[in-house]
Scaffold this motif. Structure first.
Motif, PDB file in Angstrom:
ATOM      1  N   SER A  39       0.883  -1.208  -0.146  1.00  0.00           N
ATOM      2  CA  SER A  39       0.086  -0.007  -0.021  1.00  0.00           C
ATOM      3  C   SER A  39       0.989   1.273   0.186  1.00  0.00           C
ATOM      4  N   ILE A  60      -2.078  -3.875   1.864  1.00  0.00           N
ATOM      5  CA  ILE A  60      -2.041  -5.049   0.903  1.00  0.00           C
ATOM      6  C   ILE A  60      -1.081  -5.870   1.098  1.00  0.00           C
ATOM      7  N   PHE A  73      -8.025 -10.853  -2.130  1.00  0.00           N
ATOM      8  CA  PHE A  73      -7.086  -9.826  -1.808  1.00  0.00           C
ATOM      9  C   PHE A  73      -6.735 -10.116  -0.274  1.00  0.00           C
ATOM     10  N   PHE A  75      -5.014  -8.825   3.047  1.00  0.00           N
ATOM     11  CA  PHE A  75      -4.561  -7.539   3.769  1.00  0.00           C
ATOM     12  C   PHE A  75      -4.305  -7.797   5.041  1.00  0.00           C
ATOM     13  N   TYR A 139      -1.304   0.891  -5.026  1.00  0.00           N
ATOM     14  CA  TYR A 139      -0.357  -0.019  -4.585  1.00  0.00           C
ATOM     15  C   TYR A 139       0.883   0.093  -5.613  1.00  0.00           C
TER      16      TYR A 139
END
Ligand SMILES: *[C@@H]1O[C@H](CO)[C@@H](O)[C@H](O)[C@H]1NC(C)=O
Ligand SMILES: *[C@@H]1O[C@H](CO)[C@@H](O)[C@H](O)[C@H]1NC(C)=O
Length: 178
Positions: A39, A60, A73, A75, A139
């Motif tokens: 991120s 991320i 995703f 995270f 990102y």
């Protein structure tokens, strides 16, 4: 002669590496968009969402392309002194690189642009209790990105009516990695 040749080969290799990859704004290849990301920055028309205690203040780690073309995703975020891991499945929609998911409401997720190699910009529209919130996420393949790529992100969020005050910098702010 051999050294000269070696030097030439090396500088050619270097030139290739430094030459920027083409920026793609449509017809995305999701295989290339997957993988490790960090991120860098978030923008939202409701900054509470992306602020330190916001639902989307997420770092991320990786994006996985599933066999059924959905995106997973991975995270992590920091909560009460601990690292919390969360995964979110975004279901493929009939449109290229457009996904939907239920996370704190209904979300539409799509890619705005990427070079696959260094950066990617995602756009998310959330609808919760009838209220729309837009979020853009930058990102990077590495934890810090160069100014030209940060400028591309600024251009992107300005297009959605946001300014620098709508953004939060996440580069190197991931407490989980220390
Ligand atoms: C997408 O990228 C992958 C990995 O680079 C490649 O193997 C594949 O052929 C690409 N697909 C298309 C449709 O270009
Ligand atoms: C795709 O696979 C994931 C993981 O198995 C699953 O959570 C998701 O519901 C699947 N999506 C569809 C549309 O089947």
């Amino acid at each position: 002669m051999l050294l000269l040749l070696l030097g030439l080969v090396l500088s050619l290799a270097l030139a290739q590496k430094l030459y920027p990859e083409e920026i793609v704004e449509q017809d995305f290849n999701m295989t290339r968009a997957a993988g490790s990301w960090s991120s860098i920055s978030l923008a939202s028309d409701n900054v509470m969402w992306i602020g330190v205690n916001g639902d989307l203040h997420l770092f991320i780690r990786t994006i996985e392309l599933l066999l059924n073309s959905s995106l997973l995703f991975h995270f992590r975020f920091w909560m009460q002194g601990e690292c919390v891991f969360v995964t979110v499945v975004c279901e493929k929609t009939p449109k290229n690189a457009e996904f939907s998911t239920v996370y704190r409401g209904e979300n539409k997720v799509l890619i705005l642009e990427t070079d696959y190699w260094m950066y990617i910009i995602f756009y998310l529209k959330n609808v919760r209790f009838g209220i729309e919130t837009q979020v853009l996420a930058l990102y990077g393949r590495i934890p810090v990105l160069s100014d030209p790529l940060l400028d591309r992100f600024e251009k992107a969020y300005r297009k959605y009516g946001m300014g620098p005050r709508n953004t939060i910098n996440l580069a190197e702010k991931d407490l989980c990695q220390y």
